[in-house]
Write an enzyme that holds these catalytic residues in place. Sequence first.
Site, PDB file in Angstrom:
ATOM      1  N   GLU A  96       0.814  -1.283   0.053  1.00 36.27           N
ATOM      2  CA  GLU A  96      -0.095  -0.025  -0.093  1.00 36.27           C
ATOM      3  C   GLU A  96       0.707   1.165  -0.014  1.00 36.27           C
ATOM      4  OE1 GLU A  96      -2.599   0.010   3.329  1.00 36.27           O
ATOM      5  OE2 GLU A  96      -3.919  -1.828   2.314  1.00 36.27           O
ATOM      6  N   HIS A 101       9.332  -1.679   2.424  1.00 32.93           N
ATOM      7  CA  HIS A 101       9.249  -1.751   4.029  1.00 32.93           C
ATOM      8  C   HIS A 101       9.225  -3.380   4.219  1.00 32.93           C
ATOM      9  CE1 HIS A 101       5.250  -0.835   2.292  1.00 32.93           C
ATOM     10  NE2 HIS A 101       4.878  -1.869   3.361  1.00 32.93           N
ATOM     11  N   MET A 102       9.902  -3.575   5.253  1.00 36.57           N
ATOM     12  CA  MET A 102       9.790  -5.079   5.929  1.00 36.57           C
ATOM     13  C   MET A 102       8.963  -5.168   6.971  1.00 36.57           C
ATOM     14  SD  MET A 102      13.154  -7.108   7.025  1.00 36.57           S
ATOM     15  CE  MET A 102      13.539  -7.875   5.329  1.00 36.57           C
TER      16      MET A 102
HETATM   17  P1  5GP Z   1       1.913  -2.424   3.168  1.00 32.90           P
HETATM   18  O1  5GP Z   1       0.460  -2.982   3.142  1.00 32.90           O
HETATM   19  O2  5GP Z   1       2.281  -1.246   2.300  1.00 32.90           O
HETATM   20  O3  5GP Z   1       2.851  -3.551   2.993  1.00 32.90           O
HETATM   21  O4  5GP Z   1       1.874  -2.029   4.691  1.00 32.90           O
HETATM   22  C1  5GP Z   1       2.102  -0.770   4.605  1.00 32.90           C
HETATM   23  C2  5GP Z   1       1.858  -0.569   6.402  1.00 32.90           C
HETATM   24  O5  5GP Z   1       2.244   0.841   6.879  1.00 32.90           O
HETATM   25  C3  5GP Z   1       0.773  -0.835   7.153  1.00 32.90           C
HETATM   26  O6  5GP Z   1       0.526  -2.042   8.120  1.00 32.90           O
HETATM   27  C4  5GP Z   1       0.200   0.278   7.766  1.00 32.90           C
HETATM   28  O7  5GP Z   1      -0.476   0.149   8.901  1.00 32.90           O
HETATM   29  C5  5GP Z   1       1.563   0.989   8.105  1.00 32.90           C
HETATM   30  N1  5GP Z   1       1.470   2.518   7.834  1.00 32.90           N
HETATM   31  C6  5GP Z   1       0.535   3.232   6.848  1.00 32.90           C
HETATM   32  N2  5GP Z   1       0.644   4.835   7.299  1.00 32.90           N
HETATM   33  C7  5GP Z   1       1.609   4.607   8.663  1.00 32.90           C
HETATM   34  C8  5GP Z   1       1.947   5.716   9.292  1.00 32.90           C
HETATM   35  O8  5GP Z   1       1.772   6.840   9.197  1.00 32.90           O
HETATM   36  N3  5GP Z   1       2.844   5.476  10.312  1.00 32.90           N
HETATM   37  C9  5GP Z   1       3.011   4.305  10.837  1.00 32.90           C
HETATM   38  N4  5GP Z   1       3.780   3.680  11.801  1.00 32.90           N
HETATM   39  N5  5GP Z   1       2.768   3.355   9.848  1.00 32.90           N
HETATM   40  C10 5GP Z   1       1.744   3.306   8.829  1.00 32.90           C
END
Ligand code: 5GP
Length: 114
Positions: A96, A101-102
Site C-alpha cells: 500500500e 518496507h519489511m
Molecule cells: P503494506 O500494506 O504497504 O505492506 O504496509 C504498509 C503498512 O504501513 C501498514 O501495515 C500500515 O498500517 C502502515 N502505515 C501506514 N501509514 C503509516 C504511518 O503513518 N505510520 C506508521 N507507523 N505506519 C503506517
Amino acid sequence: MQDDSIFKKIITKKIPAHIVYQDEKVTAFKDIKPKAPVHILIIPNVFIASLNDINKKNKSILSHMFYVATDIAKRKKISQEGYRIIINCNKNGGQEINYLHMHLLGGKKLGSFF
Ligand code: 5GP
C-alpha cells in the site's frame, strides 16, 4: 515522490512515529495499525520504491534489513517463540505504501496465508 512519502517523513521526524531502531542505513518503527503484539516496519533511509527496484548496487540493504529485523526480534523477546517477516510488492502483493518496507510480526501465533 520520495520526499512526499509518509515513510520519508518518519525518517526525517517530520511526522511522529515510535522509532525502535535507527542507523545510517535503516529506520525501524512501530506500525500504526499493528496486526500482532509486535509489528515493526523496517525501511531503508534512502528511498527505494519496492523490491522491483533492488539492483546490484543497492542489494546489500536487504541483508541489513533482515539483520536488523532479527535483532529487534531478539530484543523484543519473540525470537524463540517465532515470528514472521513479510515484504509486500506492488498491487498483487498488497503493497500500500510506495516505499520498500519489511514487516516484522510476532508475539502471537500468526495465521496461515496458504
Ligand atoms: P503494506 O500494506 O504497504 O505492506 O504496509 C504498509 C503498512 O504501513 C501498514 O501495515 C500500515 O498500517 C502502515 N502505515 C501506514 N501509514 C503509516 C504511518 O503513518 N505510520 C506508521 N507507523 N505506519 C503506517
